[in-house]
Structure formats: C-alpha cells, structure tokens
Enzyme design. Structure first.
Site, short mmCIF file in Angstrom:
data_model
loop_
_atom_site.label_atom_id
_atom_site.label_comp_id
_atom_site.label_asym_id
_atom_site.label_seq_id
_atom_site.Cartn_x
_atom_site.Cartn_y
_atom_site.Cartn_z
N CYS A 127 -4.34 5.90 -5.07
CA CYS A 127 -3.78 4.57 -4.85
C CYS A 127 -2.32 4.61 -5.29
O CYS A 127 -2.04 4.76 -6.48
CB CYS A 127 -4.56 3.52 -5.66
SG CYS A 127 -3.92 1.83 -5.48
N CYS B 183 0.88 -1.18 0.00
CA CYS B 183 0.00 0.00 0.00
C CYS B 183 0.91 1.23 0.00
O CYS B 183 1.53 1.53 1.03
CB CYS B 183 -0.92 0.02 1.23
SG CYS B 183 -1.95 1.50 1.30
N1 LIG Z 1 -6.27 -2.25 -2.42
C1 LIG Z 1 -4.87 -2.65 -2.54
C2 LIG Z 1 -4.08 -2.26 -1.27
C3 LIG Z 1 -3.98 -0.76 -1.07
C4 LIG Z 1 -3.33 -0.07 -2.21
C5 LIG Z 1 -3.45 1.45 -2.23
N2 LIG Z 1 -4.29 2.06 -1.25
C6 LIG Z 1 -2.09 2.10 -2.31
O1 LIG Z 1 -1.94 3.25 -1.87
O2 LIG Z 1 -1.19 1.45 -2.89
C7 LIG Z 1 -4.78 -4.16 -2.73
O3 LIG Z 1 -5.64 -4.89 -2.20
O4 LIG Z 1 -3.82 -4.59 -3.39
#
Ligand SMILES: N[C@H](CCC[C@H](N)C(=O)O)C(=O)O
EC number: 5.1.1.7
Length: 291
Positions: free
Chosen positions: A223, A78
């Site tokens: 993200c 993340c």
């Molecule tokens: N939903 C993503 C995790 C968080 C990614 C995102 N919030 C970031 O800042 O990279 C997954 O299940 O792979």
C-alpha cells in the site's frame, strides 16, 4: 438488462509490488463507473483488483483519476495505482513525467527506471478535517486504539495522504495479527470515512517493516499511501530519518519526506501482467437501494 457502456471495455491488469491494480482509460467517454460496476469487475477473476484506476479527461493534467477499492468504495489516493497509471500513460514513447489530478489534489510522477517511478504524493495531512477524523484530537500521534479483548501496542498515529491512515507501531510483526484487528480498526469510530490500518515495525532509522489492512480492500501485498503515512509518522516520532526503505510483503518502497516543501516522495516499481477486455455481456446489477 441493457448492455453496460463498459461491455467489452479494455483494461490493463497491473500491480505495484503485488497490490493488484486495474487501469481503465475512460478519457473521451462520459461514463463514470458506479460502485456496483466496480464490484462486478473485481468479482471476475479475469479483471480482479484491489484498486481500479479509472482515467477521465482533465483540463490541467494527463488525466483525472477516480480510484475504487474492490468493495466499490472511493478513495482520493492510491500510491501503487498512481505509479501504474504513470507507466500506462508513458508506455510506447509516452512522456516520462506525468501530471495526474485526483479529488485530493495534483500528483506528479517521474519515470526513474524502465518500470520504476517516483511520485510526489503531496504533503501529509495532519488537520483532523483533512484526514478526516470525526473530531479534533489533542495529539494525532497519541491515538488510543485498544479494542475489546485486544490491547494496542501503544498510542497510534492518525494522518492523511489524501486518504485516511491509522499507523500502529509494533515491537515485532510476528506477535501482532493484523487480520484479526484490521476490520475493527478500519471502522474505528474516530474515522467517519473508515481508515487504512498499518502495523509498522521500525528496524532502523531508515528501514521499516510494514503490513497493511486497507480500507475497502482488506489485506494487500503493498500500500503506497500507507508506506508514506508510516514513514511520516515514524519521522515525526523521531524514529526515522527523512528517507526510509519500507518493506511490505510484496516488496520495498522508498519514501522521502522532503524538507523544502513538506511533500512526500514515493519510489517503486510497476508491472503489467496482462491486457484484457470486460465481457461483451458485462452488466452490473446495483444492490437494492445502493447505487
Ligand atoms: N484502500 C485505500 C486506497 C488504495 C491505497 C493503496 N492501494 C495505495 O497503494 O496507496 C483507501 O481506501 O484509502
């Protein structure tokens, strides 16, 4: 119901460009947050999150990070949350450079401003087993993602940043509604662990508009790993140079794909919103048959 070891436990409510992050420091404790506990924490408006970053003891880093989406599912990466954790560890005179471990490998975060960090997110993963994909594909940049009643704008890219990503390049964001295709693409059969879904519009060789439907969290304002994956996919297609500004609804990240070691560097802000505690009577009832 017995009180949870998380009853009254402190947390930091943060965000990375509006991606809602909760940081809980469980170092020195032997409790591992269950999916049901993560969902219960997310369901409370006072501790709501897109991702929960749980810090645990690590022999080789400041912390080992367990990362939870608000549906309780786990992720090994993340980007926005990693910047928030680095800030939390570095606050009040703590270190400006922080090493963090995840199940996908080690990350290094470097403070580059008051609440701004550059994180070495490691190398992108192209091997189908590392993304992961259900099987080998001839070309990870030519994934057909047409859905019943929806024609994709073109071949998509599948790659990993410690977590899986599907990147669709669109000619203009306005004519593609991610919310209508996101849930189906998140569960595309090519991705056995589901996937994060990006719709990217390349404005220039150093400027990309990005919208993301996140695995386990749905639409978020930003993200970090998707920004990394999108920049790399655009660079591999010859659509972008080795450094690009990624404009997300919540703001801008700068992504560089370093030539020397192939690592991806993500730079962006962090923000502390409030510090809180879980309720003294916090408890999470696992769904029947689910941990
Ligand atoms: N939903 C993503 C995790 C968080 C990614 C995102 N919030 C970031 O800042 O990279 C997954 O299940 O792979």
């Amino acid at each position: 119901m017995a009180a949870s070891p998380l009853a009254g436990f402190p947390f930091l409510k943060m965000n990375g460009l509006g991606n809602e992050i909760l940081v809980m420091d469980l170092r020195g404790r032997d409790h591992i947050i269950t999916p049901a506990e993560a969902r219960a924490i997310a369901a409370d408006p006072r501790s709501r999150f897109d991702q929960l970053m749980a810090l645990h003891d690590s022999p080789s880093a400041a912390a080992f990070m367990r990362i939870y989406n608000n549906d309780g599912s786990a992720s090994a990466a993340c980007g926005n949350g990693t910047r928030c954790v680095a800030w939390a560890i570095g606050r009040d005179g703590g270190p400006d450079r922080v090493r963090l471990e995840t199940s996908a490998g080690a990350l290094e975060a470097q403070r580059v401003g008051e609440a701004r960090y550059t994180v070495d997110m490691g190398p992108p993963r192209f091997d189908w087993r590392d993304i992961p994909l259900a099987h080998a594909v001839a070309d990870p940049d030519a994934i057909a993602v047409d859905l019943p009643g929806w024609t994709a704008p073109g071949p998509a890219s599948a790659l990993g940043m410690g977590n899986p990503h599907l990147v669709c390049f669109v000619p203009d964001q306005q004519s593609y509604d991610l919310a209508s295709q996101g849930p189906a693409l998140e569960r595309h059969p090519l991705f056995p662990q589901r996937t994060n879904v990006s719709f990217a519009q390349v404005l220039d060789r150093d400027h990309i508009l990005l919208r993301v439907w996140e695995r386990g969290a749905g639409p978020t304002l930003a993200c970090g790993t998707a920004a990394c994956a999108t920049a790399v996919a655009a660079m591999r297609r010859g659509l972008a140079d080795r450094e690009a500004a990624i404009d997300l609804p919540g703001g801008q990240l700068t992504i560089a794909w370093r030539e020397t070691d192939g690592h991806v560097l993500m730079t962006g802000p962090t923000e502390l919103e409030w510090e809180g505690r879980l309720p003294d009577d916090f408890a999470a009832e696992p769904a029947p048959g689910v941990a």
